[in-house]
Design an enzyme around this catalytic site. Structure first.
Site, PDB file in Angstrom:
ATOM      1  CE  LYS A   1       0.440  -7.108  -0.812  1.00 52.27           C
ATOM      2  NZ  LYS A   1      -0.272  -7.016   0.497  1.00 52.27           N
TER       3      LYS A   1
ATOM      4  CB  ILE B   1       5.378   0.995   2.540  1.00 48.25           C
ATOM      5  CG1 ILE B   1       4.651   0.871   3.878  1.00 48.25           C
ATOM      6  CG2 ILE B   1       6.888   1.013   2.740  1.00 48.25           C
ATOM      7  CD1 ILE B   1       4.990  -0.390   4.663  1.00 48.25           C
TER       8      ILE B   1
ATOM      9  N   GLY C   1       0.788  -1.233   0.000  1.00 51.76           N
ATOM     10  CA  GLY C   1       0.000   0.000   0.000  1.00 51.76           C
ATOM     11  C   GLY C   1       0.810   1.268   0.000  1.00 51.76           C
TER      12      GLY C   1
END
Lengths: 425, 425
Positions: A196, A127, A125
């Protein structure tokens, strides 16, 4: 700065977040010209003329500069992204599955078309981790990337440990508050975190690793006895995604881990995410922020659109600078495995066993096992069996070859003996 | 990527760190061509031919592309930077005092010359905060920037609270380990943190604020009784630099603060730094890393040199997007002030008093005071008097005008009555 006309695909949580951040940003020279949606009947908060169900209307519009892809379906997303780049439009996406599964192809497509695809919103998100890896750590040799990459599971585990809830109750609360999906599989089984991690492997170590090559153990097999074990030892359990470079090979995995209270990740609670980088020069760097949600992810997407306005593109510096380090699953991890009955796990998969404990309501072994054995799953799919990593990365052991060394103690176990004992070797 | 020839000024701690990171970076296309030093006689770890004492030899060398300025003296540094930019060379510097005191001038000079000056290494060592503010939060309205910006004082305060040392002993240990200078004034009085805060005010809120306009209270007046007070209440004391936007005015200050154990800054220990950003969309973001040291700062400088290779320059987006918000010191802070004798502080400087406590070895008041009163110092320079902020930023109170409201209780105090009492209003 030139004004940017945006063609948007999808108007769900993140799409609406983007709309809001865009309208509340000072002096941002861009606007959403058209939004492609799947369901034309659904009532919308914006004027009807903004919407279309024809994707070609957006992709072929010469006035649209940037395509923003925020739909769920990874296959449809790949089609949109491919055809956008081929039509000379740069793309911003937050679709972690699509990017993780097709990153090598997407990099080639960028090189061929000269257009860019940015995807900061796909990883943790708000960061700014991809941009930081590219721009700031492009020349620094990194040893480790590690963190809490999934907000839903972190919310659940926070409830479990801070409020002494059991797993099912914590999951229900997370769902009712919108922090977990009604089908939480991708989150609780570690797939989301793995996508991710797969993306970060490219930007941190310069390698392409397909998600299917990375082991993901989830938190959905956690039993109350496992939680009690962790509490007794002064640990929390966190779902950790981790990649390390050892002797110029790269290892990576997603698994629940026992985390001591002094660990920098121990205090990252609720829906927050954290990414820790360890480099040769900078030592440990920790980045903490909201990992999901409409506005945090919308802001990440907006920052990518803004970067496109000055022709920014990822340079994939590590890929060109490090010369394709090999990725390997041939390394040992120290794991705690709980089970109902010794017959349900195959102890010959272990390289060695350190602890054994058997009782009528809680039995476990602690031992070393090769990542590649974990990847095969086998007995791990049995919901009675739960695996938690014991060691943090500093003690990760490198094994060139995994050979399970059977000894008589293990043979005893396999015969199904139930011993009320605990042995620590 | 073109190869970069570097002209280096200064070969101390950071200069040597840069040399080492540069030599250990994969595929970094740059090298140090010449190093200008002050003392030609000092023995050096590199060949003599690399060094010169003539700064013109570097600045006028047409083969040198980038000047890296890493000397201590802020005035000499400003001369080097100015003459480098005017000679068509971009500059990287880590001199926080020079940048903070001259930032408006340096931005104009960049606009006039078309050359860039980058200074990531000047603020919180290895934490990529300036680049992140510029690139990632350029369009996001920020409410707060806050953090631990000085490693020496954080090391001292960590020793004080984690090992129960008194201030003097902790300072001695920090000095013997090289974490504090032999003259620690700039660190312990909060000047170093203030220079960094002044620079971040430009990148986070788009305003130029001279360091002399920002109040800096240090940790050098901390007495053992203050430390006991903090421990009793379950607080740590941290030296915090903080800037907030309230009603489109910006407030900033550096001061020791009582920090509860749940505060995200509470666990930032030893020589680590942390920067917390709070934005309209991203909520809170926290960046943690080593704030100083040869390699972490060297790596920050290297990443700036690398950015110059693709003609990166700061765009000062907030300056152009926010239209110069006013900076103000007309706001109230709730402070704890300890003293030996009530005559040594001027209670009429307070807007209101909440708590009073007097005893023979520890006396204090807790009250609201205007930042502008703190800036005037007056009785604050008396080492018997110590100020610690009580409130974290969430409760920061906005006062348009500060008028000390004297009441009879305060009049009593001023007459020097010593009361063994504690009143909480």
């Amino acid at each position: 700065m030139k004004k940017i006309n945006i063609g948007l695909f999808g108007f769900g949580c993140v799409g609406q977040g983007l709309y809001e951040t865009l309208n509340n940003s000072k002096n941002f020279a861009g606007e959403i010209k058209k939004i492609c949606i799947k369901n034309a009947e659904k009532s919308r908060s914006l004027p009807r003329r903004l919407f279309t169900i024809d994707k070609e209307e957006i992709i072929r519009d010469p006035e649209i500069d940037v395509i923003v892809e925020l739909i769920d379906d990874a296959n449809a997303a790949l089609e949109i992204v491919t055809s956008s780049l081929k039509n000379g439009k740069s793309v911003v996406t937050a679709n972690k599955k699509m990017v993780a599964e097709n990153l090598e192809f997407l990099v080639k497509l960028q090189n061929e078309t000269g257009k860019a695809i940015l995807y900061e919103g796909a990883v943790c998100g708000s960061i700014p981790i991809i941009r930081t890896l590219e721009e700031y750590f492009g020349h620094e040799p990194l040893d480790e990337v590690k963190g809490i990459f999934n907000g839903s599971t972190n919310y659940i585990l926070t409830k479990v440990f801070n409020e002494n809830l059991d797993y099912d109750e914590a999951l229900r609360q997370a769902q009712s508050l919108g922090f977990a999906e009604s089908d939480p599989t991708l989150d609780v089984k570690g797939f989301d975190a793995k996508y991710k991690l797969s993306i970060l492997l490219t930007h941190a170590f310069g390698i392409y690793v397909k998600p299917e090559s990375i082991v993901n153990l989830g938190i959905d097999h956690l039993k109350n006895t496992d939680l009690e074990y962790a509490r007794e030892k002064g640990f929390k359990v966190k779902l950790i995604a981790q990649a390390r470079r050892i002797d110029d090979k790269v290892f990576a995995f997603v698994a629940p881990q026992f985390i001591g209270h002094n660990d920098s990740l121990s205090s990252i609670d609720n829906e927050f995410n954290a990414v820790s980088l360890t480099g040769d020069f900078c030592d440990e760097q920790l980045f903490i922020g909201k990992g999901a949600g409409s506005l945090p992810t919308g802001a990440a997407v907006l920052s990518d659109i803004s970067a496109l306005s000055y022709d920014y593109k990822y340079e994939y510096k590590k890929f060109y600078n490090l010369g394709q380090l090999p990725f390997s699953n041939e390394s040992l991890l120290k794991v705690y495995v709980s089970f109902n009955s010794p017959q349900e796990i195959d102890l010959s998969d272990f390289e060695s066993i350190h602890d054994k404990y058997f009782s009528f309501d809680h039995s476990y072994v602690v031992g070393n096992i090769c990542i590649s054995r974990l990847l095969e799953k086998k007995w791990l799919n049995n919901p009675n069996n739960n695996v938690v990593l014991c060691e943090n990365s500093r003690q990760l052991q490198l094994g060139n070859l995994c050979v399970a060394s059977l000894n008589t103690e293990i043979e005893d176990l396999k015969k199904g003996q139930v011993l009320l004992e605990k042995i620590t070797v």
